[in-house]
Design an enzyme around this catalytic site. Sequence first.
Site, PDB file in Angstrom:
ATOM      1  N   ASP A 257       0.838  -1.203   0.000  1.00 47.83           N
ATOM      2  CA  ASP A 257       0.000   0.000   0.000  1.00 47.83           C
ATOM      3  C   ASP A 257       0.874   1.255   0.000  1.00 47.83           C
ATOM      4  OD1 ASP A 257      -2.191  -1.678   0.092  1.00 47.83           O
ATOM      5  OD2 ASP A 257      -2.319  -1.636   2.269  1.00 47.83           O
ATOM      6  N   THR A 280      -1.674  -5.187  -4.608  1.00 51.44           N
ATOM      7  CA  THR A 280      -1.528  -3.771  -4.956  1.00 51.44           C
ATOM      8  C   THR A 280      -2.855  -3.029  -4.841  1.00 51.44           C
ATOM      9  OG1 THR A 280      -1.970  -4.223  -7.298  1.00 51.44           O
ATOM     10  CG2 THR A 280       0.332  -4.288  -6.583  1.00 51.44           C
ATOM     11  N   HIS A 281      -2.733  -1.725  -4.650  1.00 48.11           N
ATOM     12  CA  HIS A 281      -3.847  -0.787  -4.805  1.00 48.11           C
ATOM     13  C   HIS A 281      -3.379   0.219  -5.856  1.00 48.11           C
ATOM     14  CE1 HIS A 281      -6.837  -1.897  -1.850  1.00 48.11           C
ATOM     15  NE2 HIS A 281      -5.903  -2.062  -0.946  1.00 48.11           N
ATOM     16  N   ASP A 310      -6.167  -5.351  -5.555  1.00 47.39           N
ATOM     17  CA  ASP A 310      -7.265  -5.309  -4.578  1.00 47.39           C
ATOM     18  C   ASP A 310      -8.245  -4.185  -4.932  1.00 47.39           C
ATOM     19  OD1 ASP A 310      -8.804  -5.853  -2.398  1.00 47.39           O
ATOM     20  OD2 ASP A 310      -7.385  -5.090  -0.910  1.00 47.39           O
ATOM     21  N   LYS A 312     -11.568  -4.355  -5.394  1.00 46.50           N
ATOM     22  CA  LYS A 312     -12.875  -4.449  -4.729  1.00 46.50           C
ATOM     23  C   LYS A 312     -14.002  -3.936  -5.632  1.00 46.50           C
ATOM     24  CE  LYS A 312     -11.179  -4.192   0.040  1.00 46.50           C
ATOM     25  NZ  LYS A 312      -9.748  -3.950  -0.179  1.00 46.50           N
ATOM     26  N   ASP A 315     -19.710  -2.521  -8.611  1.00 47.54           N
ATOM     27  CA  ASP A 315     -20.743  -1.813  -9.375  1.00 47.54           C
ATOM     28  C   ASP A 315     -21.578  -2.799 -10.183  1.00 47.54           C
ATOM     29  OD1 ASP A 315     -22.115   0.378 -10.631  1.00 47.54           O
ATOM     30  OD2 ASP A 315     -20.331   1.596 -10.277  1.00 47.54           O
ATOM     31  N   SER A 370     -11.625  -7.298   7.897  1.00 46.94           N
ATOM     32  CA  SER A 370     -10.933  -7.165   9.182  1.00 46.94           C
ATOM     33  C   SER A 370     -11.197  -5.837   9.867  1.00 46.94           C
ATOM     34  CB  SER A 370      -9.415  -7.344   8.976  1.00 46.94           C
ATOM     35  OG  SER A 370      -8.928  -6.390   8.043  1.00 46.94           O
ATOM     36  N   GLN A 430      -8.278  -4.014  12.509  1.00 48.51           N
ATOM     37  CA  GLN A 430      -7.966  -4.904  13.617  1.00 48.51           C
ATOM     38  C   GLN A 430      -6.992  -5.968  13.141  1.00 48.51           C
ATOM     39  OE1 GLN A 430     -12.362  -4.485  15.672  1.00 48.51           O
ATOM     40  NE2 GLN A 430     -11.959  -6.154  14.274  1.00 48.51           N
ATOM     41  N   ARG A 450       1.552  -3.121   6.633  1.00 52.14           N
ATOM     42  CA  ARG A 450       2.446  -2.219   7.356  1.00 52.14           C
ATOM     43  C   ARG A 450       3.472  -2.939   8.213  1.00 52.14           C
ATOM     44  NH1 ARG A 450      -2.368   1.755   9.292  1.00 52.14           N
ATOM     45  NH2 ARG A 450      -3.610  -0.029   8.598  1.00 52.14           N
TER      46      ARG A 450
END
Length: 479
Positions: A257, A280-281, A310, A312, A315, A370, A430, A450
């Site tokens: 990220d 990846t984003h 990722d 998501k 639509d 999460s 979380q 992270r």
Amino acid sequence: MENEIEKIVLKLNEIDAVKLGEFKLKSGIISPIYIDLRVTVSEPKLLSLIGDFMYKRVYNDSNSGNKPKLLCGVPYTALPIATAMSVQNDIPMVIRRKEAKAYGTKQLIEGRFKEGDNVLVIEDLVTSGASVLETVRDLKSVGLTVTDVVVLLDRQQGAKQELEKNGLRLHSVFTMEQLIDTLIKAGKLVGPQLELVQKFLDANRQVVVPVQPTTPQPVKSHLSFQERSQLANCNKMAQKLFRLMSEKKSNLAVAADLTTKAEVLKLADAIGSEIVVLKTHVDIISDYDEDFVKQLKALSEKHKFLIFEDRKFADIGNTVKYQYQSGVYKISEWSDMVTVHAVAGPGIIDSFKDSVLQKECGLLMLAQMSSKGSLCVGEYTQQVVEMAKQNQDCVMGFICQERLSNMPEHFVLMTPGVQLNNTADTLGQQYNTPDYIVQEKSTDVIIVGRGIYQSQDPKSEAHKYRTIAWDSYEKRLSK
């Protein structure tokens, strides 16, 4: 006893707990009368009377030696009744959560107890008995014993018979028929309302409401990734990932990220030998271009990892098709797998079919998340799994927090929110440890972000996560 029942019924009517109109019950039946016992929390004397009367309905002087070790109210309306009963009779309680939290104690049953303790289950009212059976199931899952259930009101629509089939005795203070008779005698139910309610009772007195299947429970998986690759022949990307995990002895994915292509490429090169998937984003990369994709693909071939965008998608089908194939990013040309929400219905999967099957890309359905307060729970999660089962050629697996019994072994399970320390951030994310996620929740791939890319030495940190996650996987197999 009749005077006490009359007293409770009339008091319930007085505080507007007895409602007339048109109400859809949890069972799906439309009823002209609805009993809302939640309002009793504002009437402490009545609540105390109800708790006392319900307890005596089960345990009188003649069988006082069989008193339960524990009390448990079915969440949530019965909890105040159970609390009143607990205080009045000095009997400890346990509390059943509707869903175990992903942090703290992570317990489904809260309180002090030991295996074999007998629990009296308390409910406000019953129709089919489904809610009671869910609570009994979870109590038994931790070694507790249940023989008796007490309710204030039995709607007389199959709960007693259903509970008896499951070895449970149902004790009710009064039935729906008794409640109606009491209201009629007191002149509280007259005219058209009385006629409507009477017709409903006559029509439904013998109707048994079927108990719907309960939510699938967490289960362990003891098949190896190699064995599961053979089961996954319906989805080429799932099969490829299972084989890659077996070959590299890694079940680690890293979420990159990061916001510049140089950062992402540097991280991918540093940790590539440790991972099976790089997530990846792409839409957060400020200097994205086609050269970035070429370099990332080259690194994936060099280090043998798959690329997971990722995105998501959520639509309508036509829009999703363009988002996947066209636009600035042309995701379909370089990603090996993408995430899809189920909120748009099964049509969203149809929009991927041609391009996904042609390229052997895999869809990952978001079954659970999460983040704190996520709505991806319960019935939604069940529907996601069923949708995936109907589209096994396109769907390779799930993003989830645990393996459920209705998730077939050929699906890959990937779990985000993993760190060596199970903490949380300020935005609701979380975390759980790799060992807990792989061994206890039986998921396949841990996704770490992270905890790796913000470390001083991402490669050594990735190696640490990889080792722990793989060891946890091998321990799971050996059990």
